[in-house]
Design an enzyme around this catalytic site. Structure first.
Site, PDB file in Angstrom:
ATOM      1  N   CYS A  66       3.291  13.700  10.815  1.00 47.29           N
ATOM      2  CA  CYS A  66       3.407  13.325  12.129  1.00 47.29           C
ATOM      3  C   CYS A  66       3.417  11.710  12.204  1.00 47.29           C
ATOM      4  CB  CYS A  66       2.255  13.914  13.139  1.00 47.29           C
ATOM      5  SG  CYS A  66       2.477  15.655  13.421  1.00 47.29           S
ATOM      6  N   GLU A  67       4.478  11.213  11.742  1.00 42.32           N
ATOM      7  CA  GLU A  67       4.872   9.690  11.870  1.00 42.32           C
ATOM      8  C   GLU A  67       6.441   9.518  11.976  1.00 42.32           C
ATOM      9  OE1 GLU A  67       2.869   6.743  10.552  1.00 42.32           O
ATOM     10  OE2 GLU A  67       1.059   7.742   9.622  1.00 42.32           O
ATOM     11  N   TYR A 117       6.167   7.149 -10.238  1.00 48.83           N
ATOM     12  CA  TYR A 117       5.792   6.926  -8.947  1.00 48.83           C
ATOM     13  C   TYR A 117       5.838   7.818  -7.994  1.00 48.83           C
ATOM     14  CZ  TYR A 117       5.578   2.541 -11.594  1.00 48.83           C
ATOM     15  OH  TYR A 117       5.366   1.696 -12.920  1.00 48.83           O
ATOM     16  N   TYR A 133       8.722   1.308  -0.122  1.00 51.41           N
ATOM     17  CA  TYR A 133       9.612   0.044  -0.411  1.00 51.41           C
ATOM     18  C   TYR A 133      11.036   0.367  -0.096  1.00 51.41           C
ATOM     19  CZ  TYR A 133       6.224   0.697  -4.409  1.00 51.41           C
ATOM     20  OH  TYR A 133       4.987   0.869  -5.404  1.00 51.41           O
ATOM     21  N   GLU A 184       6.305  -2.345 -22.240  1.00 55.92           N
ATOM     22  CA  GLU A 184       5.454  -1.518 -21.303  1.00 55.92           C
ATOM     23  C   GLU A 184       6.010  -0.950 -20.319  1.00 55.92           C
ATOM     24  OE1 GLU A 184       2.310  -4.336 -19.328  1.00 55.92           O
ATOM     25  OE2 GLU A 184       1.516  -4.332 -21.384  1.00 55.92           O
ATOM     26  N   PRO A 185       6.822  -0.212 -20.673  1.00 54.55           N
ATOM     27  CA  PRO A 185       7.769   0.671 -19.593  1.00 54.55           C
ATOM     28  C   PRO A 185       6.952   1.923 -19.143  1.00 54.55           C
ATOM     29  CG  PRO A 185       8.438   1.518 -21.713  1.00 54.55           C
ATOM     30  CD  PRO A 185       7.314   0.361 -22.224  1.00 54.55           C
ATOM     31  N   ARG A 201       7.561   6.680  -2.280  1.00 57.02           N
ATOM     32  CA  ARG A 201       8.441   5.345  -2.298  1.00 57.02           C
ATOM     33  C   ARG A 201       9.757   5.148  -1.329  1.00 57.02           C
ATOM     34  NH1 ARG A 201      11.996   5.161  -6.278  1.00 57.02           N
ATOM     35  NH2 ARG A 201      11.561   2.648  -6.753  1.00 57.02           N
TER      36      ARG A 201
END
Ligand SMILES: *Cc1c(COP(=O)(O)O)cnc(C)c1O
Length: 423
Positions: free
Chosen positions: A349-350, A378, A320, A277-278, A316
């Protein structure tokens, strides 16, 4: 070989951009822009298909990694099937041409009502807790069920699998089997499949192979009804392209994996399917995210490079702390091996909007193009319109090197698409 310069040997070597240069693609479609290379996508599909020539072996692509319709059609044309985890993923997979028997619905924490969506279309549903099995029973009396196990049940014998088991919060354990049988009996359901997913991005196949052993051991208890044994995804890719990080040894893995499933078939007479299931392995490396440098500024020792690649386009790194290698293109310039630490940030704006921190890269300047590599999995699927920025367009470089728009950029009107104007 066409040189795109400053730092581009990786994509230069693959002729990633086809007939156009990154400058021409940026001029034609604008940035930020997701660009996918069909040839690489097909190669990755074939890499995994080569794990076994057992007739029951199939590669079940995890649609959540990248659900672009054009990519799904390519993946389907390579003979893969589709792993879907929401009605939306089933809908798109069916639009891409996958038939009901080529889709598996793997869900967790959903309502029985939601399970009706795949069931009504003849798609097998996999649940990952006893309570969810009960919900499935209520809407699927007399039907089939697939159950997701936690391979941590290999405890004691398989040290590496224990790690895998502890890392995954999903699935039911060996202790739950009697109750699982009761629920199946109560709703007259047949256990048609077992699956697992050890969870992480692995580059050493041993843990996965150990988990294969555990699931095969467990599967013996459920023969002969079983039609499907699904070992899960997690196949890793080397994100550190410029550091020469090694690839997963699929040739070595194929020998081990193929021997295991063939021995199982021989010993048990099992005639069902064996799935992997990749997600990431299939779609990550065929995609990159192209952006533009709009600002540079020095703060003490650190040079900040301001780009249009905010975390609304690629989440990402922020979500992560993930590493994506960076390429830099400057028209007319030669390769530059003078490196200095630079931090690439986006336009959200962060203060946490950081794409790549303290990277040793050639000095960037306004007007350069940059690419975040390995962004095909992703990437777009996690993008958002935060700060009311428009989601990027997606372009495919086909096998002839031609560019095809496979999703247009959002427009300002799209931002109000779901809102009645006269409220
Ligand atoms: C996410 C997911 C996959 C794919 O994982 P990759 O790491 O992208 O291979 C496979 N199966 C399940 C159940 C998943 O949730």
């Amino acid at each position: 070989m066409k040189l795109n310069t400053l730092r581009s040997t990786y994509t230069d070597g693959l002729e990633f951009f086809g007939k156009l240069s990154p400058y021409e693609l940026a001029a034609k479609y604008g940035t930020p822009l997701y660009i996918y290379n069909e040839k690489i996508l097909r190669e990755r599909c074939r890499d995994l298909l080569a794990l076994s020539d057992h007739p029951g072996f199939a590669v079940n692509y995890s649609v959540k990694a990248n659900a672009n319709l054009a990519l799904l059609r390519i993946i389907r044309s390579e003979g893969l099937i589709a792993d879907s985890m929401s009605p939306g993923e089933v809908y798109i997979a069916m639009q891409a041409g996958f038939s009901a028997d080529q889709i598996l619905y793997v869900c967790n924490n959903v309502s029985g009502e939601e399970m009706r969506y795949p069931l009504e279309r003849g798609i097998l549903v996999s649940v990952d807790s006893l309570r969810q099995l009960e919900e499935l029973g209520k809407v699927n009396r007399g039907g089939k069920a697939v159950v997701r196990f936690n391979p941590g049940i290999g405890a004691g014998h398989h040290k590496k699998v224990i790690t895998a088991g502890a890392e995954t919060k999903f699935g039911i354990g060996a202790g739950d089997i009697p109750e699982m049988q009761d629920i199946l009996a109560r709703y007259e359901m047949k256990l048609a499949g077992v699956n697992q997913h050890i969870g992480s991005l692995f580059l050493d196949p041993q843990g996965y192979l150990d988990a294969v052993d555990v699931l095969l051991d467990l599967a013996r208890a459920f023969l002969p009804d079983l039609e499907l044994i699904d070992f899960g995804g997690g196949f890793g890719i080397p994100y550190q392209k410029y550091a020469g990080q090694a690839r997963l040894d699929l040739t070595g893995m194929a020998r081990e994996f193929d021997a295991r499933i063939k021995a199982f078939s021989r010993e048990t007479g099992y005639r069902g399917r064996f799935l992997i299931e990749p997600g990431r392995y299939i779609s990550a490396e065929c995609g990159l995210l192209l952006g533009a440098v709009h600002n540079t500024k020095n703060n003490g020792n650190i040079r900040f490079v301001g780009t249009d690649l905010g975390f609304n386009t690629l989440m990402r790194p922020v979500l992560y702390g993930s590493f994506h290698d960076i390429e830099i293109y400057r028209e007319g310039a030669g390769p530059d091996n003078n490196l200095m630490p630079q931090t690439l940030v986006g336009n959200i704006c962060e203060s946490g909007d950081i794409l790549a921190k303290d990277r040793e890269l050639p000095e960037m300047q306004v007007g350069d193009l940059v690419a975040a590599l390995d962004a095909g999995a992703y990437g777009y699927v996690m993008s958002s319109s935060y700060n009311q920025r428009l989601r990027p367009a997606e372009v495919l470089i086909d096998e002839k090197g031609d560019d095809i728009l496979i999703r247009r950029r959002e427009t300002l009107e799209d931002l109000l698409h779901l809102t009645p104007i006269n409220i």
